[in-house]
Design an enzyme around this catalytic site. Structure first.
Site, PDB file in Angstrom:
ATOM      1  N   TRP A 168      51.944  32.991  38.413  1.00 50.23           N
ATOM      2  CA  TRP A 168      52.965  33.909  38.930  1.00 50.23           C
ATOM      3  C   TRP A 168      53.728  34.606  37.809  1.00 50.23           C
ATOM      4  CZ3 TRP A 168      55.535  30.555  43.403  1.00 50.23           C
ATOM      5  CH2 TRP A 168      54.595  30.394  44.425  1.00 50.23           C
TER       6      TRP A 168
ATOM      7  N   GLU B 284      39.949  35.211  29.691  1.00 47.85           N
ATOM      8  CA  GLU B 284      40.662  36.390  30.196  1.00 47.85           C
ATOM      9  C   GLU B 284      40.566  37.511  29.163  1.00 47.85           C
ATOM     10  OE1 GLU B 284      43.904  35.190  33.293  1.00 47.85           O
ATOM     11  OE2 GLU B 284      44.789  35.217  31.314  1.00 47.85           O
TER      12      GLU B 284
ATOM     13  N   SER C 174      42.249  41.042  36.488  1.00 44.47           N
ATOM     14  CA  SER C 174      42.042  41.939  37.628  1.00 44.47           C
ATOM     15  C   SER C 174      41.189  41.331  38.738  1.00 44.47           C
ATOM     16  CB  SER C 174      41.443  43.281  37.170  1.00 44.47           C
ATOM     17  OG  SER C 174      42.376  43.991  36.379  1.00 44.47           O
TER      18      SER C 174
ATOM     19  N   HIS D  23      48.095  31.748  26.618  1.00 44.65           N
ATOM     20  CA  HIS D  23      47.907  32.991  27.377  1.00 44.65           C
ATOM     21  C   HIS D  23      48.112  34.191  26.453  1.00 44.65           C
ATOM     22  CE1 HIS D  23      48.356  36.139  30.354  1.00 44.65           C
ATOM     23  NE2 HIS D  23      47.803  35.319  31.221  1.00 44.65           N
TER      24      HIS D  23
ATOM     25  N   GLY E  61      48.382  39.122  39.324  1.00 46.32           N
ATOM     26  CA  GLY E  61      48.961  40.014  40.330  1.00 46.32           C
ATOM     27  C   GLY E  61      48.585  39.704  41.773  1.00 46.32           C
TER      28      GLY E  61
HETATM   29  P1  13P Z   1      45.844  39.790  36.678  1.00 46.35           P
HETATM   30  O1  13P Z   1      45.138  38.980  37.719  1.00 46.35           O
HETATM   31  O2  13P Z   1      47.097  40.433  37.199  1.00 46.35           O
HETATM   32  O3  13P Z   1      44.933  40.703  35.956  1.00 46.35           O
HETATM   33  O4  13P Z   1      46.375  38.726  35.580  1.00 46.35           O
HETATM   34  C1  13P Z   1      45.465  37.892  34.978  1.00 46.35           C
HETATM   35  C2  13P Z   1      46.211  36.886  34.194  1.00 46.35           C
HETATM   36  O5  13P Z   1      46.757  37.196  33.149  1.00 46.35           O
HETATM   37  C3  13P Z   1      46.299  35.529  34.749  1.00 46.35           C
HETATM   38  O6  13P Z   1      46.731  34.619  33.791  1.00 46.35           O
END
Ligand code: 13P
Length: 245
Positions: free
Chosen positions: A9, A165, A210, A93, A232
Site C-alpha cells: 500500500w 520489479e 503495473s 524496494h 496501485g
Molecule cells: P505498481 O503495481 O503500482 O506498479 O507498484 C509496484 C510496486 O512498486 C509494488 O511494490
C-alpha cells in the site's frame, strides 16, 4: 504450492482509509486460492492485525531497521514488527533505494536482521531504464542478488522471497508500462537460478510492476512467476479481488 500475492500500500492511505480497505479485503477477497499478504505503513500495522486475525491474510511491513535494538532514532525494529503479528517485510524496494538512498550493504544487513527476528524478507531487485537501455539488465540483477544475499543462510524455501520489479514498469514512474509476460518469465527464471546458486536453496520469485486486474492472470500463468507484488491496483478492493481470484 499456492501463489503468493502481496499488496504494497506504500504511503498512499490515511489510517482511516487503511482500515476501510482492510475490512473490504476480508469481506470481498477469495482467501482460499492464493496466499495473501498486506503491507500497510507502520502506523497502520497494529490496527490491521486484529482485522486480519483468523483470516488467511498475513501482514507485512514495508521496511525495517538494520538492527533489532539500539539508539537509532526514527527506525522501526524488526522485533516489534514481528511482535505486532507481521510475518513479512519488504526490503530493498526501489523507492527506498532511490529516495532514501539505501544501498546494497544496508539492505543486506536488514535482510539478515529480519531473518534473525523471524520475518520473511521480500527482497526487491530490478533494473532501471538506464540498465535496460544499455542491455545490462541481467548483469545488474546479478549484482543486486550477489550483494543483497551475501553471507545469508536460509533453511527452507519459505524463509525468503525475491520480488523482481523492473523500476521502469512501476506504475507511478513516468511512462511506466508492464513488462511482457514472456520477458518477465525469462528474467525470473534467470533470477531463480542465480539465487539458488548463491543461497544453495530454492526461493520463490514474485513479479511486480503495473500488475492490474486485466493482466494478473497472465503473469500468474507463467512457470517462473510464483506470485505478485502489487502497488496501485491493491488500493481498490474490486481490482485486488480480481487479481487474487
Ligand atoms: P505498481 O503495481 O503500482 O506498479 O507498484 C509496484 C510496486 O512498486 C509494488 O511494490
Amino acid at each position: 504450492m499456492k501463489k503468493i500475492i502481496i499488496a504494497n500500500w506504500k504511503m498512499q492511505l490515511s489510517l482511516k482509509e487503511s482500515l476501510v480497505l482492510a475490512r473490504g479485503y476480508v469481506k470481498k477477497l477469495n482467501l482460499q486460492k492464493n496466499e495473501i499478504v498486506v503491507c500497510p505503513d507502520y502506523a497502520a500495522l497494529a490496527f490491521l492485525a486484529p482485522i486480519f486475525k483468523n483470516t488467511n491474510i498475513a501482514l507485512g511491513a514495508q521496511d525495517c531497521a538494520f538492527s533489532a535494538k539500539g539508539a537509532y532514532t526514527g527506525e522501526v525494529s524488526p522485533l516489534n514488527i514481528q511482535s505486532l503479528g507481521a510475518k513479512y517485510v519488504i526490503l530493498g524496494h526501489s523507492e527506498r533505494r532511490e529516495y532514501l538512498k539505501e544501498d546494497s550493504v544496508l539492505i543486506n544487513q536488514k535482510i539478515k536482521v529480519a531473518l534473525e527476528n523471524k520475518l520473511v524478507p521480500v527482497f526487491c531487485i530490478g533494473e532501471r531504464l538506464a540498465e535496460k537501455r544499455a542491455g545490462k539488465t541481467k548483469e545488474y540483477l546479478l549484482q543486486e542478488l550477489r550483494q543483497g544475499l551475501k553471507g545469508l543462510k536460509i533453511k527452507t524455501v519459505n524463509d525468503l522471497i525475491i520480488a523482481y520489479e523492473p523500476v521502469w514498469a512501476i506504475s507511478t514512474n513516468k511512462g511506466a508500462k508492464p513488462i511482457s509476460c514472456s520477458e518477465a518469465d525469462e528474467i525470473q527464471k534467470f533470477i531463480k537460478e542465480q539465487a539458488q546458486k548463491i543461497l544453495q536453496k530454492k526461493v520463490r520469485v514474485l513479479y511486480g510492476g503495473s500488475v492490474k486486474a486485466e493482466n494478473a492472470a497472465d503473469f500468474l500463468a507463467q512457470a517462473h512467476i510464483d506470485g505478485l507484488l502489487v502497488g496501485g491496483a491493491s488500493l481498490q478492493v474490486k481490482d485486488f479481488s480480481i487479481i487474487t481470484n
